[in-house]
Motif scaffolding. Structure first.
Motif, PDB file in Angstrom:
ATOM      1  N   TYR A 227       0.844  -1.192   0.000  1.00  0.00           N
ATOM      2  CA  TYR A 227       0.000   0.000   0.000  1.00  0.00           C
ATOM      3  C   TYR A 227       0.882   1.246   0.000  1.00  0.00           C
ATOM      4  O   TYR A 227       1.996   1.243   0.536  1.00  0.00           O
ATOM      5  N   THR A 228       0.390   2.333  -0.582  1.00  0.00           N
ATOM      6  CA  THR A 228       1.156   3.577  -0.702  1.00  0.00           C
ATOM      7  C   THR A 228       0.507   4.661   0.150  1.00  0.00           C
ATOM      8  O   THR A 228      -0.711   4.907   0.034  1.00  0.00           O
TER       9      THR A 228
ATOM     10  N   PRO B  15      -2.917  -1.318  -3.701  1.00  0.00           N
ATOM     11  CA  PRO B  15      -2.162  -1.820  -4.855  1.00  0.00           C
ATOM     12  C   PRO B  15      -3.112  -2.487  -5.846  1.00  0.00           C
ATOM     13  O   PRO B  15      -4.283  -2.739  -5.537  1.00  0.00           O
ATOM     14  N   CYS B  16      -2.617  -2.753  -7.022  1.00  0.00           N
ATOM     15  CA  CYS B  16      -3.405  -3.463  -8.032  1.00  0.00           C
ATOM     16  C   CYS B  16      -2.917  -4.909  -8.128  1.00  0.00           C
ATOM     17  O   CYS B  16      -1.711  -5.180  -8.017  1.00  0.00           O
TER      18      CYS B  16
ATOM     19  N   TYR C  67       1.598  -7.940  -7.857  1.00  0.00           N
ATOM     20  CA  TYR C  67       1.017  -6.827  -7.132  1.00  0.00           C
ATOM     21  C   TYR C  67       1.770  -5.567  -7.548  1.00  0.00           C
ATOM     22  O   TYR C  67       3.008  -5.538  -7.528  1.00  0.00           O
ATOM     23  N   VAL C  68       1.040  -4.556  -7.913  1.00  0.00           N
ATOM     24  CA  VAL C  68       1.642  -3.310  -8.379  1.00  0.00           C
ATOM     25  C   VAL C  68       1.171  -2.172  -7.478  1.00  0.00           C
ATOM     26  O   VAL C  68      -0.036  -2.020  -7.237  1.00  0.00           O
ATOM     27  N   ARG C  69       2.113  -1.381  -6.997  1.00  0.00           N
ATOM     28  CA  ARG C  69       1.760  -0.276  -6.118  1.00  0.00           C
ATOM     29  C   ARG C  69       1.029   0.840  -6.880  1.00  0.00           C
ATOM     30  O   ARG C  69       1.138   0.954  -8.101  1.00  0.00           O
ATOM     31  N   HIS C  70       0.306   1.642  -6.100  1.00  0.00           N
ATOM     32  CA  HIS C  70      -0.371   2.810  -6.650  1.00  0.00           C
ATOM     33  C   HIS C  70       0.622   3.672  -7.431  1.00  0.00           C
ATOM     34  O   HIS C  70       1.743   3.921  -6.983  1.00  0.00           O
TER      35      HIS C  70
ATOM     36  N   CYS D 245      -1.547   1.833 -12.339  1.00  0.00           N
ATOM     37  CA  CYS D 245      -2.369   1.429 -11.194  1.00  0.00           C
ATOM     38  C   CYS D 245      -2.818   2.676 -10.446  1.00  0.00           C
ATOM     39  O   CYS D 245      -2.002   3.515 -10.060  1.00  0.00           O
ATOM     40  N   VAL D 246      -4.139   2.813 -10.226  1.00  0.00           N
ATOM     41  CA  VAL D 246      -4.693   3.966  -9.517  1.00  0.00           C
ATOM     42  C   VAL D 246      -5.568   3.471  -8.375  1.00  0.00           C
ATOM     43  O   VAL D 246      -6.697   3.023  -8.587  1.00  0.00           O
TER      44      VAL D 246
END
Length: 271
Positions: free
Chosen positions: A185-186, A209-210, A233-236, A260-261
């Protein structure tokens, strides 16, 4: 004209209602923000009939009741009164609090503001420093008080995050509590909240994250351009580059690289 004067004289000084079938007032006078009193409402109105108006909630008159009398010239105002918005009374300012606003006749009109400050510079204002006069003579908030700064209770929770320290049930004024977001998470905002005079201040969000897995890519006939993972998993704010599977062509002109948003990512489609 003479009859009008006579009718008005009786109404004002003799408190006598005079009727004349030869005089008729067909329409009621237009009094903004006022309604005719039920006691004086009739089916029709003739010479000498008097009607009273009362102001709508939030409005009042500065003088006697609004009254009209039916005359040969039509409705004649007994007093030139109108309904004006109620003003907010400036009263009951707490001890230790000073007004920082010039107030005429201890009242303000709707839309005007009162500003407060503490007389003692070591004190802290408890409540709103600015309150607004609303419709109906009401204030937007109670007047504030002044005193020593208040502490806070347990630090507030953070969705998808937590504090970095042991939970406590009391915190001093201006004491900070630090936070961190869950893995992947960001954090958006400063990593802490501050106790300020009994309230926790500070805006923090943990942006999601996405997740992109093999099943989702298969339904779109795509694959990752780089790497051989089946799920990532890709961060925001991070971007993912895709490619079409063998013998497939992309649909549309948006390309194959997407961002990723806050937990959502648009997947391209190939056919």
């Amino acid at each position: 004209m003479l009859l009008s004067v006579i009718l008005l004289f009786f109404q004002l000084w003799g408190n006598v209602e005079v009727s004349s079938s030869q005089i008729e007032c067909l329409t009621l006078p237009d009094v903004p923000h006022a309604n005719i009193s039920e006691e004086t409402k009739r089916i029709d109105y003739h010479g000498g009939h008097v009607i009273h108006f009362t102001c709508e909630p939030g409005y009042n008159t500065s003088g006697p009741t609004i009254r009209y009398v039916c005359t040969s010239e039509g409705w004649l105002a007994v007093q030139q009164e109108s309904c004006s918005p109620e003003k907010c009374k400036v009263a009951g300012v707490p001890d230790g609090v000073r007004l920082n606003t010039h107030v005429l006749d201890n009242q303000l009109r709707q839309g005007q503001n009162l500003r407060f400050e503490c007389i003692n510079p070591k004190d802290t204002l408890r409540g709103k420093a600015v309150v607004e006069c609303l419709a109906g003579g009401q204030w937007s908030d109670p007047f504030p008080t002044c005193g020593a700064p208040l502490g806070c209770g347990t630090s507030p929770s953070l969705t998808d995050g937590d504090t970095t320290e042991t939970l406590r049930f009391h915190h001093r004024h201006e004491e900070r509590v630090h936070y961190r977001c869950q893995n992947y998470y960001t954090m958006e905002g400063e990593p802490y909240k501050t106790c300020f005079n009994g309230e926790w201040i500070g805006q923090i969000r943990c942006l999601k994250p996405c997740t992109v897995d093999e099943e989702a890519m298969r339904s779109h006939n795509i694959d990752f351009r780089y790497g051989s993972e089946r799920k990532i998993y890709v961060r925001h704010n991070d971007r993912i580059t895709f490619k079409c599977t063998e013998r497939r062509q992309p649909v549309g002109t948006l390309g194959m690289r997407f961002q990723c948003v806050d937990g959502e990512v648009h997947l391209p489609t190939c056919q």
